[in-house]
Design a protein around this motif. Structure first.
Motif: not given
Ligand code: PGA
Ligand code: ZN
Length: 449
Positions: A227-232, A286-290
Motif C-alpha cells: 500500500r505504501d512505505d509505512e506498510q513495509a 516530520e514523516m521520518l520522525a513519525r
C-alpha cells in the motif's frame, strides 16, 4: 620487498550482467591478488567517475574496455616494480596518473581494481588473510585516534535488506531499502542465523498480505507491491514478532530512503509516489520522525537529498539525538564532503563504498575522518556486485562495526556473508563482534538505551 611484476585487467560481468573491471596483480614467483570492482545504480552525483565505453555496439554502451586498456597501457608501465606493501605510495601514483579531481580520465573503476588487487597481492605475499593486512594499514592510518576507537579486527553487525524499493525494484516503493539489524546477537554467526530466519518470516508476512514477492530486488530483498512505505515497516516489525524477537531489544529497523532519487533540486521538492503533494525537506523530516516514533527504527540513510545541506541539518537537529543518520549520496566516501558535513552538523554516520572514491587509501582516509569526527562508519556493498568479497575484510580489518551487503539471497551477497563466516573461524573463539555497540547512540539514548 614484494614488487609488482605485472597487472592483468579484463572485462567481466557483475550481478546485473553489466561489464565491470577485474584486475590481477602479479608478483615475482607467481603470487597474485585479484579484485573485481562493484557498481551502483542509485549513484550520487559527486561519486568518482566510472568509465564506460559508450559504444552502443557492445553491452549497450556499458562496456569497460577503455578502463581495462588504461590499466594495461597507462597504469602498469608507471607502477610496475613498486612495493605492493606500500599501498599509500601506489594509490598516490594512481591519483597523479589520473590527474583529475573525479578520476574521469583513467576511470575510478580502473584505479580501484588496481588498488584492491595490490592489497590482495600484498596479503598473499605474506601468506596472511586480507583482513590482517588491511588491519595493519588501518593501524598505521588511525594512529593517534581516541583510544575508544576500536583498532583490533572485529566482525561487523550487518544491516540487512529485507524489502527493496526505489531504483532497485522498479519503483514499487519510494524507500530503497527497509533493513533489519540483529541487535540482540552475541556473535556474527548468531546474527546471520537470525537474519535468515527474519528473511523467511518477512516472506511469510508478505504472503499473508497476498503481496507474496517471488521477485527480489537487485540486492536480494523482496520487492513487493504494498500500500505504501509505512506498510513495509509494519511487515518487518511483524516478522520480528513472528520470529520471537522483541523489537528494539533483539531486532531493529534501518532505512535507506535514498531520497536523492525522488528529489527535484529545481524546486526543492520531494516527490513520493505514495503521497499526493510534493513534500518539503521539513515535511520529510516530520514523516521520518513519525515513523521513528511508531517503529523500532535505529538508523536512517539519505533521509534527505545529496545537496540539501539545510535539510540534512534539520534532519540531524530533529532526530540526530536518537537515530543513526547515515550519509551515502551526501558524503560519497569523500573526505572533503565528510568534513563539510561535520562542520555544519549534518548526519552522524558515513556509508563507506570503495568505488565512490576509487582507491583503498582514500577509503581508509574517509574511515579515519569519520572516526575522528565521532561519526559511525558503515562499510557497504553496491547494488551491482560480484563474487569479490574485499569489503568483508575491509570491515573487519578497520573494525568499522557495521556492514551493509544486501539480503541473504543471491550469491554476490552471500560471497560476503560467507567470507565473514570464514573470518570468524580464522579469528577463533575469542573473535571480537561489534554487535549493537557499533550503532550510533545519541546523548538522550535511542530505543536501544
Ligand atoms: P547503489 O545502492 O549501489 O545502487 O548506489 C546502494 C545504496 O544506495 O546504499
Ligand atoms: Zn544508500
Amino acid at each position: 620487498m614484494p614488487a609488482l611484476q605485472a597487472l592483468k585487467a579484463r572485462q567481466v560481468l557483475d550481478s546485473r550482467g553489466r561489464p565491470t573491471v577485474e584486475v590481477d596483480a602479479i608478483l615475482a614467483g607467481g603470487v597474485a591478488g585479484r579484485a573485481i570492482v562493484p557498481s551502483g545504480a542509485s549513484t550520487g552525483r559527486h561519486e568518482a567517475v566510472e568509465l564506460r565505453d559508450g559504444d552502443p555496439a557492445h553491452y549497450a554502451g556499458l562496456g569497460v574496455r577503455k578502463a581495462v586498456a588504461n590499466v594495461g597501457n597507462v597504469i602498469a608501465p608507471a607502477i610496475l616494480g613498486m612495493d605492493v606493501e606500500d599501498q599509500a605510495a601506489i594509490d598516490a601514483a594512481l591519483l597523479s596518473l589520473d590527474g583529475t579531481p573525479n578520476k574521469g580520465r583513467l576511470g575510478a573503476n580502473a584505479l580501484l581494481g588496481v588498488s584492491m588487487a595490490v592489497a590482495h597481492a600484498a596479503a598473499a605475499a605474506r601468506g596472511e588473510e586480507l583482513f590482517v593486512h588491511l588491519n595493519r594499514l588501518w593501524k598505521a592510518k588511525s594512529e593517534g585516534l581516541d583510544p575508544s576507537i576500536p583498532r583490533e579486527p572485529s566482525l561487523p553487525l550487518p544491516m540487512v535488506n529485507m524489502i527493496s524499493g526505489g531504483l532497485h525494484a522498479g519503483r514499487n516503493l519510494d524507500i530503497q531499502d527497509v533493513l533489519f539489524f540483529p541487535i540482540g546477537a552475541g556473535s556474527y554467526s548468531e546474527a546471520l542465523e537470525t537474519i535468515v530466519a527474519m528473511y523467511r518470516a518477512v516472506g511469510a508476512e508478505l504472503a499473508k498480505l497476498g503481496a507474496e514477492a517471488t521477485l527480489v530486488g537487485d540486492e536480494g530483498g523482496y520487492g513487493p507491491k504494498l500500500r505504501d512505505d509505512e506498510q513495509a515497516l509494519q511487515v518487518v516489525t511483524d516478522a520480528m514478532l513472528a520470529c520471537g524477537l522483541t523489537p528494539g531489544r533483539d531486532g531493529a529497523i534501518a532505512l535507506d530512503v535514498a531520497s536523492t532519487h525522488f528529489y527535484d533540486p529545481a524546486t526543492g521538492a520531494y516527490r513520493l509516489t505514495g503521497v499526493q503533494k510534493p513534500m518539503t525537506a521539513d515535511a520529510m523530516v516530520e514523516m521520518l520522525a513519525r515513523w521513528t516514533d511508531r517503529y523500532p527504527i535505529v538508523s536512517i540513510e539519505d533521509g534527505v537529498a545529496e545537496d540539501d545541506w539545510e535539510g540534512w541539518q534539520a534532519l540531524t537537529n530533529r532526530l540526530g539525538d536518537r537515530v543513526q543518520l547515515v550519509g551515502d549520496d551526501l558524503f560519497v566516501t569523500q573526505s572533503a564532503r565528510i568534513a563539510q558535513g561535520v562542520e555544519i552538523g549534518a548526519a552522524n554516520a558515513v556509508l563507506i563504498k570503495v568505488n565512490q572514491v576509487g582507491t583503498l587509501s582514500e577509503t581508509l582516509d574517509a574511515l579515519v575522518l569519520s572516526r575522528r569526527s565521532g561519526y559511525r562508519p558503515v562499510v557497504s556493498a553496491r547494488s551491482g556486485e560480484t563474487e569479490d568479497a574485499t569489503i568483508a575484510d575491509l570491515a573487519v580489518g578497520t573494525a568499522a562495526g557495521q556492514i551493509k551487503i544486501g539480503s541473504v539471497a543471491r550469491s554476490e551477497r552471500l560471497a560476503k556473508y560467507n567470507r565473514l563466516l570464514r573470518i570468524e573461524e580464522a579469528l577463533g573463539p575469542n573473535a571480537l563482534f561489534a554487535g549493537r555497540g557499533a550503532l550510533w547512540r545519541g546523548k538522550s539514548g535511542s530505543i536501544l538505551a
